[in-house]
Design an enzyme around this catalytic site. Structure first.
Site, PDB file in Angstrom:
ATOM      1  N   HIS A  31       0.876  -1.190   0.000  1.00  0.00           N
ATOM      2  CA  HIS A  31       0.000   0.000   0.000  1.00  0.00           C
ATOM      3  C   HIS A  31       0.907   1.231   0.000  1.00  0.00           C
ATOM      4  O   HIS A  31       1.735   1.387  -0.882  1.00  0.00           O
ATOM      5  CB  HIS A  31      -0.919  -0.109   1.226  1.00  0.00           C
ATOM      6  N   HIS A  67      -1.997  -2.618  -9.562  1.00  0.00           N
ATOM      7  CA  HIS A  67      -3.003  -2.024  -8.683  1.00  0.00           C
ATOM      8  C   HIS A  67      -4.219  -2.922  -8.669  1.00  0.00           C
ATOM      9  O   HIS A  67      -4.580  -3.485  -9.694  1.00  0.00           O
ATOM     10  CB  HIS A  67      -3.396  -0.613  -9.163  1.00  0.00           C
ATOM     11  N   ASP A 119       2.815   5.535  -6.949  1.00  0.00           N
ATOM     12  CA  ASP A 119       4.050   5.553  -6.172  1.00  0.00           C
ATOM     13  C   ASP A 119       5.301   5.445  -7.025  1.00  0.00           C
ATOM     14  O   ASP A 119       6.408   5.600  -6.525  1.00  0.00           O
ATOM     15  CB  ASP A 119       4.041   4.411  -5.148  1.00  0.00           C
TER      16      ASP A 119
HETATM   17  N1  CMC Z   1       5.424  -7.167  -9.855  1.00  0.00           N
HETATM   18  C1  CMC Z   1       5.343  -8.426 -10.382  1.00  0.00           C
HETATM   19  N2  CMC Z   1       4.204  -9.130 -10.450  1.00  0.00           N
HETATM   20  C2  CMC Z   1       3.084  -8.558  -9.976  1.00  0.00           C
HETATM   21  C3  CMC Z   1       3.086  -7.260  -9.425  1.00  0.00           C
HETATM   22  C4  CMC Z   1       4.308  -6.573  -9.376  1.00  0.00           C
HETATM   23  N3  CMC Z   1       4.382  -5.332  -8.855  1.00  0.00           N
HETATM   24  N4  CMC Z   1       1.843  -6.936  -9.024  1.00  0.00           N
HETATM   25  C5  CMC Z   1       1.065  -8.013  -9.309  1.00  0.00           C
HETATM   26  N5  CMC Z   1       1.820  -8.974  -9.905  1.00  0.00           N
HETATM   27  C6  CMC Z   1       1.335 -10.252 -10.426  1.00  0.00           C
HETATM   28  C7  CMC Z   1       1.034 -11.247  -9.321  1.00  0.00           C
HETATM   29  O1  CMC Z   1       2.167 -12.030  -8.992  1.00  0.00           O
HETATM   30  C8  CMC Z   1      -0.082 -12.058  -9.942  1.00  0.00           C
HETATM   31  O2  CMC Z   1       0.502 -12.931 -10.864  1.00  0.00           O
HETATM   32  P1  CMC Z   1      -0.175 -14.411 -11.086  1.00  0.00           P
HETATM   33  O3  CMC Z   1      -1.535 -14.137 -11.659  1.00  0.00           O
HETATM   34  O4  CMC Z   1       0.763 -15.086 -12.024  1.00  0.00           O
HETATM   35  O5  CMC Z   1      -0.238 -15.062  -9.725  1.00  0.00           O
HETATM   36  C9  CMC Z   1      -0.866 -11.027 -10.758  1.00  0.00           C
HETATM   37  O6  CMC Z   1       0.096  -9.995 -11.076  1.00  0.00           O
HETATM   38  C10 CMC Z   1      -2.034 -10.398  -9.984  1.00  0.00           C
HETATM   39  O7  CMC Z   1      -1.529  -9.870  -8.787  1.00  0.00           O
HETATM   40  P2  CMC Z   1      -2.317  -9.853  -7.400  1.00  0.00           P
HETATM   41  O8  CMC Z   1      -1.342  -9.923  -6.277  1.00  0.00           O
HETATM   42  O9  CMC Z   1      -3.409 -10.877  -7.429  1.00  0.00           O
HETATM   43  O10 CMC Z   1      -2.971  -8.425  -7.478  1.00  0.00           O
HETATM   44  P3  CMC Z   1      -3.584  -7.621  -6.280  1.00  0.00           P
HETATM   45  O11 CMC Z   1      -4.668  -6.808  -6.842  1.00  0.00           O
HETATM   46  O12 CMC Z   1      -3.921  -8.517  -5.129  1.00  0.00           O
HETATM   47  O13 CMC Z   1      -2.364  -6.683  -5.784  1.00  0.00           O
HETATM   48  C11 CMC Z   1      -0.906  -4.860  -5.529  1.00  0.00           C
HETATM   49  C12 CMC Z   1      -2.248  -5.354  -6.084  1.00  0.00           C
HETATM   50  C13 CMC Z   1      -0.828  -3.342  -5.679  1.00  0.00           C
HETATM   51  C14 CMC Z   1      -0.800  -5.210  -4.046  1.00  0.00           C
HETATM   52  C15 CMC Z   1       0.233  -5.537  -6.321  1.00  0.00           C
HETATM   53  O14 CMC Z   1       0.162  -5.206  -7.689  1.00  0.00           O
HETATM   54  C16 CMC Z   1       1.616  -5.175  -5.771  1.00  0.00           C
HETATM   55  O15 CMC Z   1       2.083  -5.812  -4.821  1.00  0.00           O
HETATM   56  N6  CMC Z   1       2.305  -4.131  -6.348  1.00  0.00           N
HETATM   57  C17 CMC Z   1       3.566  -3.675  -5.850  1.00  0.00           C
HETATM   58  C18 CMC Z   1       3.358  -2.792  -4.640  1.00  0.00           C
HETATM   59  C19 CMC Z   1       2.825  -1.410  -5.003  1.00  0.00           C
HETATM   60  O16 CMC Z   1       3.344  -0.744  -5.903  1.00  0.00           O
HETATM   61  N7  CMC Z   1       1.806  -0.946  -4.245  1.00  0.00           N
HETATM   62  C20 CMC Z   1       1.251   0.380  -4.409  1.00  0.00           C
HETATM   63  C21 CMC Z   1      -0.174   0.363  -4.860  1.00  0.00           C
HETATM   64  S1  CMC Z   1      -0.706   2.004  -5.387  1.00  0.00           S
HETATM   65  C22 CMC Z   1      -0.624   2.987  -3.985  1.00  0.00           C
HETATM   66  C23 CMC Z   1      -1.732   2.703  -3.055  1.00  0.00           C
HETATM   67  O17 CMC Z   1      -2.863   3.094  -3.377  1.00  0.00           O
HETATM   68  O18 CMC Z   1      -1.480   2.118  -1.987  1.00  0.00           O
END
Ligand code: CMC
Length: 426
Positions: free
Chosen positions: A266, A307, A365
């Site tokens: 986050h 996201h 971010d």
């Molecule tokens: N790098 C590599 N792979 C990723 C990433 C990433 N940053 N984000 C998602 N994936 C992959 C994930 O491994 C999954 O792959 P698979 O389908 O093969 O298992 C797929 O994409 C879907 O990901 P998810 O974890 O199910 O997606 P989510 O909606 O639960 O998570 C997130 C969203 C923001 C937590 C995630 O994208 C992440 O960890 N990003 C990096 C951290 C980040 O930049 N966070 C800031 C968010 S914006 C600011 C805010 O509002 O807080």
């Protein structure tokens, strides 16, 4: 209120269960699943991927189209033509202020910027190298010990005063965290300065000399505040609403929001992005990090990418990237090595099948850290800046929750532990 109905059949249950379907002003319809409880059923949605947990009028996101609206106004227009305190007014009141209302609002906020002098003693209990988010969680929660005159959550005026206090005092506490970490005296707020100018003054001025706030940096700071102001029911805002639903005081609720924001998935991502860019160190190392991000056995993720809601681009990231270019150009920081790595990383990731298929785009971010670094803000303070900016979103949602009939938040579960069993006789 229900425009349509959904009908559900469940194996083992006779007939159909009829569920009301509601339409909002924008976005998908929602199915009211509350009648299911009477049928002995719960819905199951870990991570709240498909669950609308409340009704809200504040902010709308269309993740597919990359749209973010506050009070109906698109974030790009607010970032380019409004300012942070005006957006605060909009989130709190639902409408943009008239010039007179704006002046009055700015005056009120400016007059709440000092924190109780006793607060400064709290800092001495922390190690100088404490993470500023640890100090923020503690100090914001502790504000509830000072403002007993406005803690009646059922009184709309009390709620309003709490909102003013929080918006006004967050920059003061944030700057105190920074000053404490470098061993400099705290700087009192200066109420004749704008919100962003005052924050920069409290961060970078010292009692030993005059400090002139750069208009370029103040503008960039204000834009960062605007871009982080609210984002509907994200993890920290939902935390604030849930904490608030028990009747907890607003300062405690915002402290809970700060805690939820801290994680790298986050708000902690802005700090993690810069750490990652520094770790990459050179454009030549990018492919190695891309491969690691794609490896399902490696927990590493590209920070600042992806996201939950945006499956196209994050509109905040677009403005942030543009601001980043403007700030670095105005500051004469040509060829910033981290910006070069960031731009190349973005380009490579956006062409890579893994990221394309999963619709992983840079989020807010990704570029904010580079701007904050150029302003002179240390990495450990990045998430504090996010918390400061998001306070208006948190308190507006908290206020919205308490402004209409409400219920304590109490999710249910799918239990998979041991069945009933007797305690073994001894
Ligand atoms: N790098 C590599 N792979 C990723 C990433 C990433 N940053 N984000 C998602 N994936 C992959 C994930 O491994 C999954 O792959 P698979 O389908 O093969 O298992 C797929 O994409 C879907 O990901 P998810 O974890 O199910 O997606 P989510 O909606 O639960 O998570 C997130 C969203 C923001 C937590 C995630 O994208 C992440 O960890 N990003 C990096 C951290 C980040 O930049 N966070 C800031 C968010 S914006 C600011 C805010 O509002 O807080």
């Amino acid at each position: 209120m229900a425009d349509k109905k959904a009908r559900l059949t469940v194996d083992g249950l006779e007939g159909e269960i009829e569920l009301p379907v509601y339409s909002g002003t924008e976005g998908p319809d929602v199915i009211d699943v509350r009648p299911l409880t009477g049928q002995g059923l719960f819905t199951y949605d870990p991570g709240f991927v498909s669950t609308a947990a409340c009704e809200s009028k504040l902010t709308y996101i269309d993740g597919g189209k990359g749209i973010l609206l506050h009070g109906g106004y698109p974030i790009e227009q607010l970032a380019n033509h409004s300012d942070y305190l005006e957006v605060c007014y909009l989130l709190l009141n639902g409408e943009l202020p008239t010039p007179e209302e704006k002046e009055e609002f700015v005056n009120i906020v400016s007059n709440h910027t000092m924190v109780h002098e006793q607060m400064s003693h709290f800092f001495n209990g922390f190690r100088r190298d404490a993470h500023p988010m640890a100090i923020m969680v503690a100090c914001v929660g502790a504000l509830s010990a000072f403002y007993h005159d406005s803690l009646d959550i059922n009184d709309a005026h009390h709620r309003e005063v709490c909102a003013y206090r929080l918006i006004a005092k967050m920059p003061t506490l944030a700057a105190m965290c920074y000053k404490y970490s470098i061993g400099q005296p705290f700087m009192y707020p200066r109420n004749e300065l704008s919100y962003a100018e005052n924050f920069l003054h409290m961060m970078f001025a010292t009692p030993c000399g005059e400090y002139k706030v750069s208009p370029t940096l103040a503008r960039a700071m204000d834009k960062i505040f605007v871009l982080h102001a609210d984002h509907e029911q994200n993890a920290s805002t939902s935390t604030v609403r849930l904490a608030g639903s028990s009747g907890a005081n607003p300062f405690a609720c915002i402290a809970a929001g700060i805690a939820a924001l801290w994680g790298p998935a986050h708000g902690g991502a802005n700090e993690a992005v810069l750490v990652m860019l520094e770790e990459i160190g050179d454009e030549a190392n990018i492919p190695e990090f891309i491969e690691r991000a794609k490896d399902p056995n490696d927990p590493f993720r590209l920070m600042g990418f992806g996201h939950r809601v945006y499956r196209n681009f994050d509109p905040r990231a677009k403005v942030m990237k543009q601001t980043c270019d403007e700030v670095l150009a105005e500051l004469g920081i040509e060829n910033d090595p981290l910006l070069k790595i960031a731009k190349r990383l973005e380009q490579i990731a956006l062409e890579d099948d893994y990221f394309v298929e999963r619709k992983l785009y840079p989020n807010v971010d990704f570029y904010s850290g580079i701007i904050l670094k150029a302003i002179g803000i240390p990495t450990s303070m990045f998430t504090v800046i996010f918390a400061l900016s998001r306070t208006i979103g948190w308190i507006s949602h908290w206020n919205e929750f308490h402004s209409s009939p409400n219920k304590i938040g109490r999710p249910r579960q799918l239990y998979t532990g041991p069945k009933f069993r007797d305690y073994p006789s001894k």
